[in-house]
Design a protein around this motif. Structure first.
Motif, PDB file in Angstrom:
ATOM      1  N   ARG A 155     -10.719  32.877 -77.705  1.00  0.00           N
ATOM      2  CA  ARG A 155     -11.846  33.669 -78.173  1.00  0.00           C
ATOM      3  C   ARG A 155     -12.823  32.801 -78.946  1.00  0.00           C
ATOM      4  O   ARG A 155     -12.474  31.744 -79.449  1.00  0.00           O
ATOM      5  N   ILE A 156     -14.058  33.315 -79.062  1.00  0.00           N
ATOM      6  CA  ILE A 156     -15.040  32.647 -79.906  1.00  0.00           C
ATOM      7  C   ILE A 156     -15.523  33.628 -80.975  1.00  0.00           C
ATOM      8  O   ILE A 156     -15.329  34.839 -80.878  1.00  0.00           O
ATOM      9  N   LEU A 157     -16.176  33.094 -81.990  1.00  0.00           N
ATOM     10  CA  LEU A 157     -16.608  33.881 -83.143  1.00  0.00           C
ATOM     11  C   LEU A 157     -17.504  35.053 -82.763  1.00  0.00           C
ATOM     12  O   LEU A 157     -17.361  36.149 -83.299  1.00  0.00           O
ATOM     13  N   TYR A 158     -18.423  34.847 -81.836  1.00  0.00           N
ATOM     14  CA  TYR A 158     -19.509  35.812 -81.655  1.00  0.00           C
ATOM     15  C   TYR A 158     -19.191  36.940 -80.683  1.00  0.00           C
ATOM     16  O   TYR A 158     -19.999  37.855 -80.518  1.00  0.00           O
ATOM     17  N   HIS A 159     -18.025  36.894 -80.036  1.00  0.00           N
ATOM     18  CA  HIS A 159     -17.707  37.964 -79.094  1.00  0.00           C
ATOM     19  C   HIS A 159     -16.281  38.449 -79.281  1.00  0.00           C
ATOM     20  O   HIS A 159     -15.453  37.807 -79.931  1.00  0.00           O
ATOM     21  N   TYR A 160     -16.024  39.602 -78.666  1.00  0.00           N
ATOM     22  CA  TYR A 160     -14.791  40.326 -78.915  1.00  0.00           C
ATOM     23  C   TYR A 160     -14.192  40.780 -77.599  1.00  0.00           C
ATOM     24  O   TYR A 160     -14.830  41.478 -76.802  1.00  0.00           O
ATOM     25  N   ASN A 161     -13.001  40.319 -77.351  1.00  0.00           N
ATOM     26  CA  ASN A 161     -12.177  40.774 -76.246  1.00  0.00           C
ATOM     27  C   ASN A 161     -12.930  40.814 -74.916  1.00  0.00           C
ATOM     28  O   ASN A 161     -13.451  39.802 -74.459  1.00  0.00           O
ATOM     29  N   ALA A 162     -13.018  42.006 -74.285  1.00  0.00           N
ATOM     30  CA  ALA A 162     -13.549  42.094 -72.923  1.00  0.00           C
ATOM     31  C   ALA A 162     -15.063  42.154 -72.865  1.00  0.00           C
ATOM     32  O   ALA A 162     -15.621  42.445 -71.808  1.00  0.00           O
ATOM     33  N   HIS A 165     -14.448  35.693 -72.534  1.00  0.00           N
ATOM     34  CA  HIS A 165     -15.333  36.854 -72.667  1.00  0.00           C
ATOM     35  C   HIS A 165     -16.372  36.984 -71.554  1.00  0.00           C
ATOM     36  O   HIS A 165     -16.781  38.098 -71.225  1.00  0.00           O
ATOM     37  N   PHE A 166     -16.831  35.880 -71.000  1.00  0.00           N
ATOM     38  CA  PHE A 166     -18.122  35.862 -70.316  1.00  0.00           C
ATOM     39  C   PHE A 166     -18.028  36.129 -68.813  1.00  0.00           C
ATOM     40  O   PHE A 166     -17.277  35.464 -68.101  1.00  0.00           O
ATOM     41  N   PRO A 167     -18.840  37.071 -68.318  1.00  0.00           N
ATOM     42  CA  PRO A 167     -18.811  37.372 -66.874  1.00  0.00           C
ATOM     43  C   PRO A 167     -19.392  36.265 -66.010  1.00  0.00           C
ATOM     44  O   PRO A 167     -19.099  36.194 -64.823  1.00  0.00           O
ATOM     45  N   ASP A 168     -20.224  35.363 -66.594  1.00  0.00           N
ATOM     46  CA  ASP A 168     -20.781  34.283 -65.789  1.00  0.00           C
ATOM     47  C   ASP A 168     -19.753  33.179 -65.525  1.00  0.00           C
ATOM     48  O   ASP A 168     -19.932  32.363 -64.626  1.00  0.00           O
ATOM     49  N   SER A 169     -18.682  33.166 -66.318  1.00  0.00           N
ATOM     50  CA  SER A 169     -17.578  32.220 -66.056  1.00  0.00           C
ATOM     51  C   SER A 169     -16.265  32.958 -66.325  1.00  0.00           C
ATOM     52  O   SER A 169     -15.599  32.723 -67.331  1.00  0.00           O
ATOM     53  N   PRO A 170     -15.903  33.862 -65.425  1.00  0.00           N
ATOM     54  CA  PRO A 170     -14.745  34.753 -65.649  1.00  0.00           C
ATOM     55  C   PRO A 170     -13.426  34.014 -65.502  1.00  0.00           C
ATOM     56  O   PRO A 170     -12.803  34.004 -64.432  1.00  0.00           O
ATOM     57  N   VAL A 171     -12.980  33.431 -66.599  1.00  0.00           N
ATOM     58  CA  VAL A 171     -11.858  32.507 -66.535  1.00  0.00           C
ATOM     59  C   VAL A 171     -10.574  33.182 -66.056  1.00  0.00           C
ATOM     60  O   VAL A 171      -9.710  32.528 -65.442  1.00  0.00           O
ATOM     61  N   ASN A 172     -10.438  34.483 -66.279  1.00  0.00           N
ATOM     62  CA  ASN A 172      -9.203  35.137 -65.827  1.00  0.00           C
ATOM     63  C   ASN A 172      -9.132  35.312 -64.313  1.00  0.00           C
ATOM     64  O   ASN A 172      -8.104  35.760 -63.791  1.00  0.00           O
ATOM     65  N   MET A 173     -10.197  34.939 -63.629  1.00  0.00           N
ATOM     66  CA  MET A 173     -10.103  34.840 -62.160  1.00  0.00           C
ATOM     67  C   MET A 173      -9.089  33.770 -61.756  1.00  0.00           C
ATOM     68  O   MET A 173      -8.475  33.853 -60.692  1.00  0.00           O
ATOM     69  N   ILE A 174      -8.913  32.765 -62.617  1.00  0.00           N
ATOM     70  CA  ILE A 174      -8.112  31.610 -62.212  1.00  0.00           C
ATOM     71  C   ILE A 174      -6.861  31.402 -63.054  1.00  0.00           C
ATOM     72  O   ILE A 174      -6.059  30.519 -62.749  1.00  0.00           O
ATOM     73  N   THR A 175      -6.661  32.205 -64.134  1.00  0.00           N
ATOM     74  CA  THR A 175      -5.468  32.019 -64.961  1.00  0.00           C
ATOM     75  C   THR A 175      -4.215  32.499 -64.225  1.00  0.00           C
ATOM     76  O   THR A 175      -4.281  33.219 -63.235  1.00  0.00           O
ATOM     77  N   ASN A 176      -3.077  32.102 -64.783  1.00  0.00           N
ATOM     78  CA  ASN A 176      -1.793  32.311 -64.108  1.00  0.00           C
ATOM     79  C   ASN A 176      -1.104  33.569 -64.636  1.00  0.00           C
ATOM     80  O   ASN A 176      -0.990  33.762 -65.839  1.00  0.00           O
ATOM     81  N   ALA A 177      -0.614  34.404 -63.748  1.00  0.00           N
ATOM     82  CA  ALA A 177       0.083  35.639 -64.128  1.00  0.00           C
ATOM     83  C   ALA A 177       1.581  35.431 -64.314  1.00  0.00           C
ATOM     84  O   ALA A 177       2.338  36.400 -64.287  1.00  0.00           O
ATOM     85  N   ALA A 178       2.023  34.194 -64.527  1.00  0.00           N
ATOM     86  CA  ALA A 178       3.440  33.949 -64.831  1.00  0.00           C
ATOM     87  C   ALA A 178       3.804  34.683 -66.113  1.00  0.00           C
ATOM     88  O   ALA A 178       3.044  34.681 -67.083  1.00  0.00           O
ATOM     89  N   LEU A 179       4.982  35.324 -66.152  1.00  0.00           N
ATOM     90  CA  LEU A 179       5.330  36.218 -67.243  1.00  0.00           C
ATOM     91  C   LEU A 179       6.505  35.709 -68.058  1.00  0.00           C
ATOM     92  O   LEU A 179       7.425  35.070 -67.542  1.00  0.00           O
ATOM     93  N   ASP A 180       6.464  36.039 -69.350  1.00  0.00           N
ATOM     94  CA  ASP A 180       7.546  35.769 -70.282  1.00  0.00           C
ATOM     95  C   ASP A 180       8.775  36.604 -69.906  1.00  0.00           C
ATOM     96  O   ASP A 180       8.650  37.759 -69.472  1.00  0.00           O
ATOM     97  N   GLU A 181       9.946  36.045 -70.095  1.00  0.00           N
ATOM     98  CA  GLU A 181      11.199  36.711 -69.705  1.00  0.00           C
ATOM     99  C   GLU A 181      11.437  38.007 -70.464  1.00  0.00           C
ATOM    100  O   GLU A 181      11.938  38.993 -69.912  1.00  0.00           O
ATOM    101  N   PHE A 182      11.096  38.038 -71.745  1.00  0.00           N
ATOM    102  CA  PHE A 182      11.437  39.181 -72.593  1.00  0.00           C
ATOM    103  C   PHE A 182      10.319  40.218 -72.652  1.00  0.00           C
ATOM    104  O   PHE A 182      10.558  41.400 -72.418  1.00  0.00           O
TER     105      PHE A 182
END
Length: 899
Positions: free
Chosen positions: A793-800, A866-883
């Protein structure tokens, strides 16, 4: 204690008390302009001068300590004449355009001039000669500085240096004249100013103002006390309302913020409320055309209930799921999970904690017996000897907590930062362990190796309150500083020093955030930090503990309220027969005994055809969840999707029905902040449109599905929560509205709440030490994808982004996504700051503007999500924690190319 008199009345006070403090404690008014308790006591305005017997000269009350036997006079003809002359001197250098000044009605100088009958100066001061050299600074989108109205009280400088602890406003000179060097000119983006506006909030005149204050006068507005809708710090603030519209935000003296606010809280808390693109009527999608049409509430509720019931009848209860929103109130979330359990007949309910702090809930519940922050914010940022800050950047993600940590460091607290990036606080840290992403467990094991080897542990606490020590000791023996140095890419000697600094400090909290939790080993990372605190005896004590900083404003409350597939409200387990029977009796229907799916498991289940219908209240997984293509496929696989929200979000575009809800400023309720403190939100405005509160929508929907849910006010819903939830049993609107500050557990109606958890011993009886072996992240760099990508996250924006993106000033300060590169990598690629970079993972490709420097190490990169011009969650990994089944946002492999 000392004894003295003020205006002939005998007084007693502690030695060291100033005359001003003693007088105000007895309701005696002494005028001041530069003084502000805890902020400024420079004594420059000379308005607080008093007489004292035996002293020929007048004494400044704000700086003179009362002495035993002193006889003080605060009002006399001499003092009145003196104060009038001081006001005239101040006015001689002051621009008196009071009628057009934004501070008209709140100006402290104006008030004192009226009180003492001073209308004008008798001569012109020196300032008029240099006015042309001191131009109006008006480029910052929120704050302006007019030097012609500055009285050199230095409150702004002191609040910036001593309270916000940023140091962006400075004292300067122009010849023999003192000036304020304010960072609001044309280079405002390069000054280091955070645009928090705390300076404007303490200015006694109209010199530094929020620009929007020009749009109203004090007598035209009402103020409504509420809780900030952004991060989980839980800052208290007043919404300033004129003619049915929020026109400003003012800070309040809340237990978490103490009148501080950050740029988002002060400037981003109301633009979205009045945004032109608010959803105002229910919408139903024609699946044949893909177009939405407006509908009545009756039609929307009836259609929604009918479709959910059809799916339940055809595929069974567990084909349905419902997500609550961590930005909604406790009462909203409680009703979401109640609807899912009573009407859908399933426990598949969740909230966004699943993708941020579910590892904290699971990990701390397992080791300590309660998955929440152990100590209050004030307790871990004031009067502590050392702070161990792991995977947390509070200056940007929790800025008001960041300000308090900066103040602690300024006051002498040692700071250890454990983070793969050079964050702001790492520059002030005594030690910065710039570890390789994904190696938190190895780091913690290495710290404990040193603590045990050098006998820095608390044997008495271990003997009395800990189980599993020998197993842990055996495991961490393998994690020598040299081995950990190789794994984490850190200096073994610095690791030793950090271990000694933390273990030997009398008061030392562990503070952590998503840099610990958002890993495929996130829960083990949390439990490893708990292990560390336990073996040092730093559990259940003031200034200590294990303290996750929760992300969104009510993510703690969303978990407390039972928006979890395994837990009813208050973390009561759904597979516990006695608990289930209690809720069945209260809710009047049989309940599903089987734990449901977590949110991150719902989307694969939708793709597999197991989940057919989904209700989402306020969340936007299309933006916030990893591997967006996978989320899109899940959305398209659903037979029926309902979204309840303020805006047409990316997720709402896939919905079959959209239900328009009210914002935090349009309804009553409570939020529970990161320190377990339950705080009120209140109705400030009523807007045009057919938006409805979440609870009213849910109650209608429950009744339409055949469940006889009575219509309850938010206060009555909280009463129901209290009856069923032991930790909230003593909490009520009556107590909160009476000003009580309540942190759960609050088990009885007269219980004061619990600031520090585990003070009488761990909730589970003994701390369970969990020996965790280091495991690598699920996806590591290779020849094809040679870089590690982290997100945050960055200072000037919040979540989605849906709230803060609707504040033009925040968009001006930071309106575009970016990627941080190490200068060596950038040089090899031929990339400079400002160039566009193509970022690719195994899941897709995006582009972002480069920021080249030393914040990240070579081979590592970082992007905000945060930013729709560079939607980083398009490329992040959905690997999940065991617990906890939390995704691994903090490590994925990417390749970079100059675009």
């Amino acid at each position: 204690m000392i004894s003295f008199s003020i205006n002939g009345s005998r007084c007693q006070a502690e030695e060291g008390t100033t005359i001003l403090e003693a007088a105000r404690a007895r309701g005696i008014s002494i005028p001041t302009l530069c003084y502000l308790k805890g902020v400024s006591d420079i004594g420059s305005c000379r308005m607080c001068m008093v007489e004292a017997k035996g002293f020929d000269m007048l004494l400044p009350a704000c700086r003179t300590k009362a002495a035993d036997g002193m006889e003080i006079t605060t009002e006399s003809e001499r003092l009145t004449d003196y104060r009038k002359n001081m006001l005239k001197l101040i006015l001689s250098n002051h621009n008196q355009d009071c009628m057009s000044c934004p501070a008209n009605g709140t100006c402290e100088l104006q008030k004192l001039c009226n009180e003492y009958g001073v209308e004008r100066a008798e001569h012109k001061g020196n300032r008029v000669k240099i006015e042309k050299k001191l131009p109006l600074l008006d480029d910052n989108p929120y704050i302006s500085y007019d030097p012609s109205k500055c009285i050199h009280c230095q409150r702004c400088i002191n609040v910036c240096h001593r309270i916000a602890c940023n140091g962006a406003i400075k004292s300067g000179r122009l010849g023999n004249f003192h000036i304020v060097e304010a960072p609001f000119g044309e280079n405002y983006k390069e000054t280091g100013c955070e645009s928090c506006g705390n300076c404007a909030s303490v200015c006694p005149t109209g010199a530094i103002v929020l620009k929007r204050e020009k749009n109203y006068r004090e007598w035209e507005v009402k103020k409504v006390r509420t809780t900030c809708p952004h991060c989980a710090t839980g800052c208290q603030l007043d919404l300033v309302v004129k003619e049915g519209r929020i026109v400003n935000v003012e800070s309040a003296d809340g237990p978490a913020n103490h009148r501080r606010l950050c740029v988002k809280g002060r400037n981003g808390s109301f633009d979205f409320v009045h945004a032109a693109d608010r959803l105002k009527k229910p919408l139903i999608k024609d699946r044949s055309t893909g177009m939405f049409r407006e509908a009545t509430w009756e039609e929307a509720i009836s259609y929604t209930a009918k479709r959910f019931l059809e799916i339940r009848e055809k595929y069974g209860c567990d084909s349905l799921a419902g997500f609550a929103c961590s930005r909604s109130s406790n009462e909203d979330v409680y009703m979401v999970q109640k609807m899912v359990r009573t009407c859908f007949g399933t426990n598949t309910t969740d909230n966004c904690a699943r993708v941020c702090h579910s590892a904290s809930v699971a990990g701390l519940a397992k080791t300590l017996g309660s998955g929440a922050m152990t100590n209050p914010i004030y307790d871990i940022t004031h009067d502590v000897d050392a702070i161990l800050l792991v995977g947390s950047n509070p200056e940007e993600a929790h800025p008001v907590i960041g300000m308090q940590i900066r103040k602690a460091v300024k006051n002498g607290t040692k700071l250890i930062v454990v983070d793969p990036r050079n964050i702001g606080l790492s520059g002030q840290a005594d030690i910065h362990l710039k570890l390789r992403p994904g190696t938190n467990v190895a780091f913690a094991n290495g710290m404990m190796h040193v603590m045990i080897e050098e006998d820095l542990i608390d044997h008495e606490y271990i003997e009395k309150y800990v189980e599993g020590f020998e197993e842990l000791k055996k495991l961490v023996a393998e994690y020598t500083p040299e081995r950990v140095g190789e794994i984490c890419h850190i200096d073994p000697d610095m690791l030793r020093e950090a271990a000694r600094m933390y273990a030997c400090a009398k008061k030392a909290p562990i503070i952590y955030c998503l840099g610990v939790t958002e890993h495929s080993t996130g829960t083990e990372g949390v439990m490893s930090l708990s292990n560390m605190a336990a073996i040092c005896g730093k559990i259940g004590r003031s200034g200590c503990g294990v303290n996750p900083l929760r992300g969104q404003n009510n993510v703690q409350g969303a978990c407390d309220m039972g928006a979890m597939s395994t837990d009813y409200p208050g973390y009561q387990k759904v597979d516990n027969e006695a608990v289930r029977k209690k809720f069945e009796k209260a809710w009047g229907v049989p309940l599903n005994p089987k734990p449901g799916l977590r949110a991150t498991e719902v989307f694969p289940a939708a793709i597999e055809g197991k989940i057919k219908g989904l209700y989402i209240c306020g969340e936007d997984p299309m933006v916030s969840d990893p591997d967006t293509h996978h989320i899109i496929k899940a959305m398209e696989s659903l037979e029926f999707l309902v979204v309840q929200d303020l805006f047409m979000t990316k997720t709402a575009e896939y919905a079959d029905v959209i239900l328009p809800a009210k914002s935090f400023a349009e309804k009553e309720g409570t939020f529970t902040n990161t320190e377990r403190r339950v705080q009120r939100i209140r109705t400030a405005v009523t807007l045009d449109g057919e938006m409805r509160s979440d609870t009213d929508i849910l109650i209608d929907l429950m009744n339409a599905m055949g469940y006889p849910q009575p219509y309850l006010t938010p206060a009555q819903i909280m009463d129901e929560i209290a009856e069923l939830t032991p930790s909230y049993h003593g909490i009520s609107y009556e107590r909160l509205d009476a000003g009580e500050l309540l942190q759960w557990p609050c088990p009885e109606k007269d219980h004061p709440g619990t600031p520090i958890m585990h003070a009488a011993g761990p909730v589970r009886g003994k701390v369970l030490l969990y020996p965790a072996r280091f495991k690598e992240a699920q996806e590591l760099p290779d020849e094809e994808y040679p870089f590690i990508l982290m997100t945050g996250r960055i200072l000037y924006h919040y979540n989605a982004f849906s709230q803060t993106s609707r504040s033009p000033g925040l968009m001006d300060l930071a309106g575009e996504g970016f990627i941080e590169l190490n200068f060596r990598d950038a040089e090899r690629m031929g990339v400079r700051s400002g160039d566009m970079v193509r970022v690719s993972s195994r899941r897709g490709t995006i582009t972002a503007r480069a920021r080249v420097g030393r914040k990240v190490s070579a081979g590592e990169t970082w992007m905000p999500f945060h930013f729709p011009d560079s939607p980083v969650n398009m490329i992040t990994n959905a690997a999940l924690d065991e617990f906890a089944r939390i995704p691994e946002y903090k490590v994925c492999a990417v390749k970079l190319e100059k675009a």
